[in-house]
Scaffold this motif. Structure first.
Motif, PDB file in Angstrom:
ATOM      1  N   THR A 156       0.788  -1.159   0.098  1.00 50.32           N
ATOM      2  CA  THR A 156       0.089   0.047  -0.109  1.00 50.32           C
ATOM      3  C   THR A 156       0.740   1.286  -0.150  1.00 50.32           C
ATOM      4  O   THR A 156       0.346   2.240  -0.399  1.00 50.32           O
ATOM      5  CB  THR A 156      -0.763  -0.009   1.200  1.00 50.32           C
ATOM      6  N   GLY A 157       1.994   1.257   0.464  1.00 51.09           N
ATOM      7  CA  GLY A 157       2.798   2.334   0.833  1.00 51.09           C
ATOM      8  C   GLY A 157       2.139   3.572   1.552  1.00 51.09           C
ATOM      9  O   GLY A 157       2.618   4.714   1.660  1.00 51.09           O
ATOM     10  N   SER A 158       1.198   3.069   2.476  1.00 51.49           N
ATOM     11  CA  SER A 158       0.425   3.808   3.273  1.00 51.49           C
ATOM     12  C   SER A 158       0.583   3.888   4.955  1.00 51.49           C
ATOM     13  O   SER A 158       0.514   2.559   5.384  1.00 51.49           O
ATOM     14  CB  SER A 158      -0.870   3.861   3.152  1.00 51.49           C
ATOM     15  N   ALA A 159       1.196   4.805   5.565  1.00 58.95           N
ATOM     16  CA  ALA A 159       1.502   4.583   7.034  1.00 58.95           C
ATOM     17  C   ALA A 159       0.090   4.215   7.555  1.00 58.95           C
ATOM     18  O   ALA A 159      -0.020   3.703   8.781  1.00 58.95           O
ATOM     19  CB  ALA A 159       2.063   5.900   7.660  1.00 58.95           C
ATOM     20  N   LEU A 160      -1.047   5.226   7.391  1.00 55.93           N
ATOM     21  CA  LEU A 160      -2.119   5.010   7.710  1.00 55.93           C
ATOM     22  C   LEU A 160      -2.784   3.483   7.494  1.00 55.93           C
ATOM     23  O   LEU A 160      -3.338   2.972   8.431  1.00 55.93           O
ATOM     24  CB  LEU A 160      -3.226   5.889   7.212  1.00 55.93           C
ATOM     25  N   ALA A 161      -2.531   2.855   6.388  1.00 56.41           N
ATOM     26  CA  ALA A 161      -3.018   1.308   6.365  1.00 56.41           C
ATOM     27  C   ALA A 161      -2.285   0.482   7.248  1.00 56.41           C
ATOM     28  O   ALA A 161      -2.899  -0.275   7.803  1.00 56.41           O
ATOM     29  CB  ALA A 161      -2.755   1.187   4.892  1.00 56.41           C
ATOM     30  N   VAL A 162      -0.846   1.024   7.503  1.00 53.24           N
ATOM     31  CA  VAL A 162      -0.355  -0.004   8.380  1.00 53.24           C
ATOM     32  C   VAL A 162      -0.699   0.259   9.735  1.00 53.24           C
ATOM     33  O   VAL A 162      -1.121  -0.827  10.707  1.00 53.24           O
ATOM     34  CB  VAL A 162       1.330   0.412   8.440  1.00 53.24           C
ATOM     35  N   GLY A 163      -0.972   1.430  10.334  1.00 53.38           N
ATOM     36  CA  GLY A 163      -1.694   1.803  11.551  1.00 53.38           C
ATOM     37  C   GLY A 163      -2.932   1.195  11.698  1.00 53.38           C
ATOM     38  O   GLY A 163      -3.387   0.822  12.910  1.00 53.38           O
TER      39      GLY A 163
ATOM     40  N   ILE B   1      -4.571  -7.827   0.093  1.00 52.48           N
ATOM     41  CA  ILE B   1      -4.589  -6.851   1.188  1.00 52.48           C
ATOM     42  C   ILE B   1      -5.409  -7.609   2.517  1.00 52.48           C
ATOM     43  O   ILE B   1      -5.050  -7.577   3.546  1.00 52.48           O
ATOM     44  CB  ILE B   1      -4.651  -5.518   0.738  1.00 52.48           C
ATOM     45  N   TRP B   2      -6.570  -7.683   1.986  1.00 58.05           N
ATOM     46  CA  TRP B   2      -7.829  -7.670   3.114  1.00 58.05           C
ATOM     47  C   TRP B   2      -7.366  -9.141   3.850  1.00 58.05           C
ATOM     48  O   TRP B   2      -7.773  -8.894   5.047  1.00 58.05           O
ATOM     49  CB  TRP B   2      -9.147  -8.107   2.412  1.00 58.05           C
ATOM     50  N   PRO B   3      -6.894 -10.363   3.546  1.00 53.37           N
ATOM     51  CA  PRO B   3      -6.662 -11.248   4.287  1.00 53.37           C
ATOM     52  C   PRO B   3      -5.545 -10.925   5.745  1.00 53.37           C
ATOM     53  O   PRO B   3      -5.482 -11.340   6.630  1.00 53.37           O
ATOM     54  CB  PRO B   3      -5.881 -12.216   3.479  1.00 53.37           C
ATOM     55  N   LEU B   4      -4.852  -9.859   5.268  1.00 51.27           N
ATOM     56  CA  LEU B   4      -3.958  -9.346   6.225  1.00 51.27           C
ATOM     57  C   LEU B   4      -4.576  -9.034   7.440  1.00 51.27           C
ATOM     58  O   LEU B   4      -4.365  -9.008   8.634  1.00 51.27           O
ATOM     59  CB  LEU B   4      -2.804  -8.449   5.666  1.00 51.27           C
ATOM     60  N   TYR B   5      -5.687  -8.120   7.166  1.00 53.19           N
ATOM     61  CA  TYR B   5      -6.628  -7.748   7.995  1.00 53.19           C
ATOM     62  C   TYR B   5      -7.357  -8.553   8.753  1.00 53.19           C
ATOM     63  O   TYR B   5      -7.635  -8.402  10.209  1.00 53.19           O
ATOM     64  CB  TYR B   5      -7.394  -6.497   7.683  1.00 53.19           C
ATOM     65  N   VAL B   6      -7.957  -9.570   8.078  1.00 57.31           N
ATOM     66  CA  VAL B   6      -8.737 -10.254   8.469  1.00 57.31           C
ATOM     67  C   VAL B   6      -8.145 -11.428   9.635  1.00 57.31           C
ATOM     68  O   VAL B   6      -8.383 -11.674  10.673  1.00 57.31           O
ATOM     69  CB  VAL B   6      -9.290 -11.292   7.509  1.00 57.31           C
ATOM     70  N   VAL B   7      -6.871 -11.842   9.152  1.00 58.28           N
ATOM     71  CA  VAL B   7      -6.141 -12.667   9.946  1.00 58.28           C
ATOM     72  C   VAL B   7      -5.784 -11.895  11.338  1.00 58.28           C
ATOM     73  O   VAL B   7      -5.521 -12.511  12.405  1.00 58.28           O
ATOM     74  CB  VAL B   7      -4.715 -13.205   9.181  1.00 58.28           C
ATOM     75  N   ALA B   8      -5.389 -10.555  11.231  1.00 68.11           N
ATOM     76  CA  ALA B   8      -5.023  -9.742  12.309  1.00 68.11           C
ATOM     77  C   ALA B   8      -6.187  -9.868  13.298  1.00 68.11           C
ATOM     78  O   ALA B   8      -5.721  -9.864  14.351  1.00 68.11           O
ATOM     79  CB  ALA B   8      -4.413  -8.503  11.924  1.00 68.11           C
ATOM     80  N   GLY B   9      -7.310  -9.464  12.757  1.00 68.83           N
ATOM     81  CA  GLY B   9      -8.456  -9.731  13.602  1.00 68.83           C
ATOM     82  C   GLY B   9      -8.903 -10.920  14.344  1.00 68.83           C
ATOM     83  O   GLY B   9      -9.024 -10.954  15.619  1.00 68.83           O
ATOM     84  N   LEU B  10      -8.682 -11.979  13.582  1.00 71.57           N
ATOM     85  CA  LEU B  10      -8.833 -13.346  14.272  1.00 71.57           C
ATOM     86  C   LEU B  10      -7.530 -13.548  15.386  1.00 71.57           C
ATOM     87  O   LEU B  10      -7.811 -14.375  16.342  1.00 71.57           O
ATOM     88  CB  LEU B  10      -8.888 -14.368  13.011  1.00 71.57           C
TER      89      LEU B  10
END
Length: 443
Positions: free
Chosen positions: A63-70, A125-134
């Motif tokens: 993404t190249g985005s600090a907001l996306a990482v945060g 990208i979305w699996p990274l967020y899903v796995v982070a939540g789980l």
């Protein structure tokens, strides 16, 4: 503030002074289950830090985005709160050993999903967020049980030593994991980081199988909202405990900028130092753990929590001002040492004063105090870096930490006056353990 020896004492031989500083290994020698948990935790934390580095780095690349990482912190927040509270109630109602074991297996499966996504021609990208939540949900279920089981397998007077040893285990992994992660990712690629994480979960689960059962108390109720509220009411009645939660929450909310370390490394023109930046805090923590023998002679735990949290924020502020990578690493290490001091005395207050029948639920609340702050802190750091710049996000957060903790100290007299020698709750727990009502030590 610590209690001091009288000004005129007989000289203490140098070897005795050295032994007084070294960590107390009594829990390791006296409890087989503590040894198993310690080794399993060391293996797991090494793998966990591999993924801890890999996920934000992969998001940065995609993404190249600090907001996306945060934003990872925002995704993890709600599952952590919900399952942390439920996990605390569950730890009081079921066998804690089984709960730890099954959640460990589940975390390994989630790491496998990260590996599969990374092996795709175009990782999503979305699996990274899903796995982070789980992952946050399973961690919320597991951590209260991990904390609540320790007073059952370690004698009451050994609990501060057990806390120091457990922290030292985490620090070794936190140093080796990020440092090696940078090398592994740079030379072998992200898939290897995730693959090694899976292997560590398998080894850890094999060790945890050998723990003795840790069933619920006979009078334990099934997990329920009423049970969770009972734990919350007890925590509310203990203002000194509330103080430890509030101080740690403020410190992590304002001065936990790890989400933007990849961008700070670029700003310092030192991308090679990213792993070192993640590991620096653990180096400072390890130094404190290796010299933690002094902790058993400190009795005013609340004051130490406050002063250490102020030191954490101040060190982070200075790190944000520095332009030399080695000075940044130095002050990140100082911050880590301060955080270790705060954590050591927070844990001592919790473990030595909370009844076993409430231990799981209070461990859930405690977990939220030291986990929710970092999650929100990642969002704060990423958002502020987007609105201003990376350096401002770091140093301004450190100053905000100092100011907020100072204000809390002025409004929390019970925290500042806490003394484990005279506190009624600590005295009650000493009596119960001495009578043998809660001791479940392994040979």
């Amino acid at each position: 503030m610590t209690d001091h020896d009288p000004p005129f004492v007989s000289p203490v031989p140098a070897p005795s002074r050295l032994r007084a500083l070294l960590p107390d290994l009594t829990p390791w020698h006296s409890s087989r289950d503590f040894r198993r948990m310690w080794v399993a935790g060391l293996v797991t934390v090494f793998g966990t830090f591999l993924t801890f580095i890999a996920v934000p780095l992969q998001l940065k690349e995609l993404t190249g985005s600090a907001l996306a990482v945060g934003a990872v912190g925002a995704v993890e927040l709600v599952p952590l709160i919900v399952f942390g509270l439920y996990g605390g109630a569950l730890a009081d109602a079921v066998d804690r050993r089984k709960l730890i074991l099954w959640t460990e297996a589940g975390l390994g499966v989630l790491s496998a999903l990260l590996l599969l996504n990374t092996l795709l021609p175009d990782p999503m990208i979305w699996p990274l967020y899903v796995v982070a939540g789980l992952t946050s949900a399973l961690a919320g279920l597991q951590r209260p049980a991990m904390q609540a089981i320790v007073p059952r397998i370690v004698a009451h007077e050994q609990l501060p030593a057990a806390t120091a040893l457990n922290s030292m285990r985490w620090q070794v992994g936190a140093i080796a994991g990020p440092s090696l992660a940078g090398v592994i990712i740079a030379f072998a690629g992200l898939p290897w980081a995730y693959a090694l994480d899976i292997a560590t979960y398998a080894i850890s689960a094999a060790l945890l199988v050998g723990l003795a059962p840790s069933p619920a108390s006979h009078e334990a109720d099934k997990p329920s909202l009423r049970g969770i509220l009972e734990g919350a009411r007890y925590a509310w009645s203990r203002k000194e405990l509330l103080g430890t939660y509030a101080v740690d929450l403020a410190a992590m909310l304002f001065a936990f900028p790890t989400a933007i370390f990849p961008f700070l490394a670029d700003d310092l023109d030192a991308p090679w130092a990213l792993g070192l930046m993640y590991a620096a805090g653990a180096v400072g923590s390890l130094v404190v753990s290796l010299t933690s023998g002094w902790a058993s002679r400190v009795h005013r735990h609340g004051r130490m929590v406050v002063w250490a949290a102020i030191g954490w924020g101040a060190a982070m502020a200075v790190a944000g001002w520095m332009h030399n990578i080695w000075l940044v690493l130095l002050f990140l290490a100082v911050a880590g040492g301060c955080d270790m001091v705060s954590g050591l005395f927070r844990s001592a207050m919790w473990d030595q004063t909370i009844p076993d029948e409430l231990r799981g639920r209070l461990a859930g609340i405690e977990m939220l105090s030291y986990s929710v702050g970092p999650q929100i802190g990642q969002v704060r750091a990423g958002g502020m870096a987007t609105l201003t710049n990376v350096r401002t996000s770091v140093w301004a957060g450190g100053l905000a930490c100092v100011a907020s903790v100072g204000l809390l100290a002025l409004t929390l007299p019970k925290l500042m006056s806490y003394d484990q020698r005279t506190d009624e709750h600590a005295a009650r727990m000493r009596g119960r353990r001495a009578a043998g009502s809660e001791v479940t030590e392994a040979a």
